[in-house]
Design a protein around this motif. Structure first.
Motif, PDB file in Angstrom:
ATOM      1  N   ALA A 199      84.200  71.158  55.538  1.00 28.18           N
ATOM      2  CA  ALA A 199      83.940  70.611  54.215  1.00 28.18           C
ATOM      3  C   ALA A 199      82.449  70.444  53.922  1.00 28.18           C
ATOM      4  CB  ALA A 199      84.639  69.256  54.068  1.00 28.18           C
ATOM      5  N   HIS A 200      81.602  70.676  54.904  1.00 25.65           N
ATOM      6  CA  HIS A 200      80.180  70.374  54.752  1.00 25.65           C
ATOM      7  C   HIS A 200      79.487  71.286  53.744  1.00 25.65           C
ATOM      8  CE1 HIS A 200      76.307  68.722  55.792  1.00 25.65           C
ATOM      9  NE2 HIS A 200      75.838  69.934  55.971  1.00 25.65           N
ATOM     10  N   ALA A 201      79.948  72.534  53.633  1.00 28.92           N
ATOM     11  CA  ALA A 201      79.313  73.475  52.711  1.00 28.92           C
ATOM     12  C   ALA A 201      80.093  73.523  51.408  1.00 28.92           C
ATOM     13  CB  ALA A 201      79.266  74.863  53.340  1.00 28.92           C
ATOM     14  N   GLY A 202      79.442  74.027  50.354  1.00 32.40           N
ATOM     15  CA  GLY A 202      80.130  74.263  49.105  1.00 32.40           C
ATOM     16  C   GLY A 202      80.461  72.988  48.359  1.00 32.40           C
ATOM     17  N   ALA A 203      81.440  73.098  47.458  1.00 29.99           N
ATOM     18  CA  ALA A 203      81.746  72.010  46.532  1.00 29.99           C
ATOM     19  C   ALA A 203      82.273  70.763  47.214  1.00 29.99           C
ATOM     20  CB  ALA A 203      82.764  72.496  45.498  1.00 29.99           C
ATOM     21  N   ALA A 204      82.850  70.912  48.389  1.00 33.62           N
ATOM     22  CA  ALA A 204      83.456  69.758  49.050  1.00 33.62           C
ATOM     23  C   ALA A 204      82.464  68.950  49.871  1.00 33.62           C
ATOM     24  CB  ALA A 204      84.590  70.224  49.967  1.00 33.62           C
ATOM     25  N   ARG A 205      81.195  69.306  49.851  1.00 31.56           N
ATOM     26  CA  ARG A 205      80.236  68.648  50.747  1.00 31.56           C
ATOM     27  C   ARG A 205      80.119  67.149  50.482  1.00 31.56           C
ATOM     28  NH1 ARG A 205      77.620  71.733  47.077  1.00 31.56           N
ATOM     29  NH2 ARG A 205      76.112  70.770  45.704  1.00 31.56           N
TER      30      ARG A 205
ATOM     31  N   GLY B 238      91.579  73.370  51.960  1.00 34.26           N
ATOM     32  CA  GLY B 238      90.645  73.907  50.971  1.00 34.26           C
ATOM     33  C   GLY B 238      89.261  74.185  51.487  1.00 34.26           C
ATOM     34  N   GLY B 239      88.947  73.737  52.715  1.00 30.46           N
ATOM     35  CA  GLY B 239      87.644  74.032  53.321  1.00 30.46           C
ATOM     36  C   GLY B 239      86.496  73.541  52.476  1.00 30.46           C
ATOM     37  N   PRO B 240      85.451  74.364  52.339  1.00 25.81           N
ATOM     38  CA  PRO B 240      84.256  73.938  51.606  1.00 25.81           C
ATOM     39  C   PRO B 240      84.386  73.979  50.100  1.00 25.81           C
ATOM     40  CG  PRO B 240      83.951  76.143  52.470  1.00 25.81           C
ATOM     41  CD  PRO B 240      85.262  75.660  53.010  1.00 25.81           C
ATOM     42  N   GLY B 241      85.579  74.225  49.580  1.00 26.68           N
ATOM     43  CA  GLY B 241      85.788  74.086  48.144  1.00 26.68           C
ATOM     44  C   GLY B 241      85.439  75.286  47.304  1.00 26.68           C
ATOM     45  N   TYR B 242      85.441  76.476  47.890  1.00 25.72           N
ATOM     46  CA  TYR B 242      85.118  77.666  47.107  1.00 25.72           C
ATOM     47  C   TYR B 242      86.140  77.927  46.007  1.00 25.72           C
ATOM     48  CZ  TYR B 242      81.581  78.904  50.594  1.00 25.72           C
ATOM     49  OH  TYR B 242      80.479  78.905  51.415  1.00 25.72           O
ATOM     50  N   PHE B 243      87.374  77.447  46.194  1.00 26.63           N
ATOM     51  CA  PHE B 243      88.404  77.676  45.189  1.00 26.63           C
ATOM     52  C   PHE B 243      88.288  76.708  44.009  1.00 26.63           C
ATOM     53  CE2 PHE B 243      91.993  79.852  47.822  1.00 26.63           C
ATOM     54  CZ  PHE B 243      91.076  80.759  48.320  1.00 26.63           C
ATOM     55  N   ALA B 244      87.562  75.615  44.200  1.00 22.98           N
ATOM     56  CA  ALA B 244      87.561  74.540  43.214  1.00 22.98           C
ATOM     57  C   ALA B 244      87.093  75.007  41.836  1.00 22.98           C
ATOM     58  CB  ALA B 244      86.685  73.388  43.698  1.00 22.98           C
ATOM     59  N   SER B 245      85.959  75.669  41.771  1.00 23.61           N
ATOM     60  CA  SER B 245      85.425  76.069  40.470  1.00 23.61           C
ATOM     61  C   SER B 245      86.308  77.104  39.794  1.00 23.61           C
ATOM     62  CB  SER B 245      83.996  76.607  40.614  1.00 23.61           C
ATOM     63  OG  SER B 245      83.962  77.725  41.489  1.00 23.61           O
ATOM     64  N   ALA B 246      86.933  77.982  40.592  1.00 23.82           N
ATOM     65  CA  ALA B 246      87.807  79.009  40.013  1.00 23.82           C
ATOM     66  C   ALA B 246      89.022  78.367  39.342  1.00 23.82           C
ATOM     67  CB  ALA B 246      88.245  79.989  41.088  1.00 23.82           C
ATOM     68  N   PHE B 247      89.628  77.390  39.993  1.00 28.47           N
ATOM     69  CA  PHE B 247      90.764  76.710  39.390  1.00 28.47           C
ATOM     70  C   PHE B 247      90.323  75.855  38.200  1.00 28.47           C
ATOM     71  CE2 PHE B 247      93.091  77.782  43.279  1.00 28.47           C
ATOM     72  CZ  PHE B 247      94.328  78.103  42.747  1.00 28.47           C
ATOM     73  N   ASP B 248      89.153  75.242  38.313  1.00 23.95           N
ATOM     74  CA  ASP B 248      88.627  74.435  37.223  1.00 23.95           C
ATOM     75  C   ASP B 248      88.406  75.290  35.976  1.00 23.95           C
ATOM     76  OD1 ASP B 248      87.315  71.906  36.200  1.00 23.95           O
ATOM     77  OD2 ASP B 248      85.623  73.284  36.069  1.00 23.95           O
ATOM     78  N   GLN B 249      87.860  76.470  36.168  1.00 23.74           N
ATOM     79  CA  GLN B 249      87.612  77.364  35.042  1.00 23.74           C
ATOM     80  C   GLN B 249      88.910  77.844  34.395  1.00 23.74           C
ATOM     81  OE1 GLN B 249      85.038  80.486  36.508  1.00 23.74           O
ATOM     82  NE2 GLN B 249      83.480  79.005  37.164  1.00 23.74           N
TER      83      GLN B 249
END
Length: 262
Positions: free
Chosen positions: A91-97, A65-76
């Motif tokens: 993981a350092h950037a974005g939602a997963a930081r 999932g890397g830095p979590g760019y998909f997280a908010s899209a799935f959450d929505q």
């Protein structure tokens, strides 16, 4: 199964997504935001086709999932998101930081849960998740079908494992190295290094590997769980390329394998 998604697979969608690829390095949030929205739409359609239901409330494990760019899209979209990423730099950037600053292997955030782990050894019980997704990751690991087997292991019977990856001989197989990968992966990486003064992020032999469409289709068929295979970014009228040996290596670009364990 794939026919359910076909209504979205238009030429305009293909053009729109391809236009975003030029921003992958310079504006990753823009690129991955567009890719995330498309991935949620793909996942939603595949789940609805398989089950006749909405995936809202279901658990999605995003392998790599890397830095979590998909997280908010799935959450929505109402799904419970769990991102898996082994590399703290990614993981350092974005939602997963949050995961990079904690000693805990799992960190909750407003947009999901993030776990630091390898996709080739997922820290989940057998048959414990509804949807296991891997988007553009298999070409970055040395044992892509071990990753695929792990995805199947943790997916519930009747759930979905969706593995999408970049085919090496396609035009995007070299990632930021461009079309020089047709000269050979090692040579392309050396050429990139000489030009830019540093190794490519997707470095052949360490973080980028040659994965073929044929190998993916053979592995998926061997599991007995394959229910659909199609090129991710192509319009519906070009999906026939998946069925043509040889030609598919150059034209499919990104292959989607949809599996449903029983």
């Amino acid at each position: 199964m794939s026919a359910h998604f076909a209504r979205r697979a238009t030429l305009s969608r293909s053009v729109r997504l391809l236009a975003q690829f030029r921003f992958e390095q310079s504006e990753p949030a823009r690129f991955y935001g567009a890719l995330a929205a498309d991935t949620v739409a793909l996942t939603t359609d595949l789940w609805a086709a398989a089950t006749g239901e909405s995936p809202a409330g279901r658990t999605v494990v995003d392998v790599g999932g890397g830095p979590g760019y998909f997280a908010s899209a799935f959450d929505q979209a109402g799904m419970r998101y769990v991102g898996v990423e082994p590399d703290p730099r990614e993981a350092h950037a974005g939602a997963a930081r949050a995961a990079t600053s904690s000693l805990s292997p799992a960190v909750d955030s407003a947009s999901g849960t993030f776990v630091r782990a390898s996709g080739m050894a997922l820290p989940f019980a057998d048959g414990s998740v509804d949807i296991c997704l891997s988007s553009n990751v298999a070409e970055h690991v040395p044992h892509p079908w071990r990753l695929g087997n792990e995805m199947l292991r943790v997916t519930k019977p009747g759930g979905l494992a969706v593995l999408s990856y970049t085919v090496w001989l396609g035009p995007f197989g070299g990632h930021e190295m461009g079309l020089t990968h047709y000269l050979g992966g090692a040579r392309a990486a050396e050429r990139y290094t000489r030009k830019h003064g540093h190794r490519p992020k997707n470095d052949y032999g360490s973080s980028l590997f040659a994965v073929s469409a044929a190998d993916g289709l053979e592995w998926a068929a061997s599991t007995g769980a394959l229910i659909a295979a199609f090129p991710r970014y192509h319009p519906r009228w070009a999906w026939w390329t998946t069925a043509v040996p040889g030609l598919r290596e150059f034209l499919v670009s990104n292959l989607v394998l949809v599996l449903r364990p029983s």
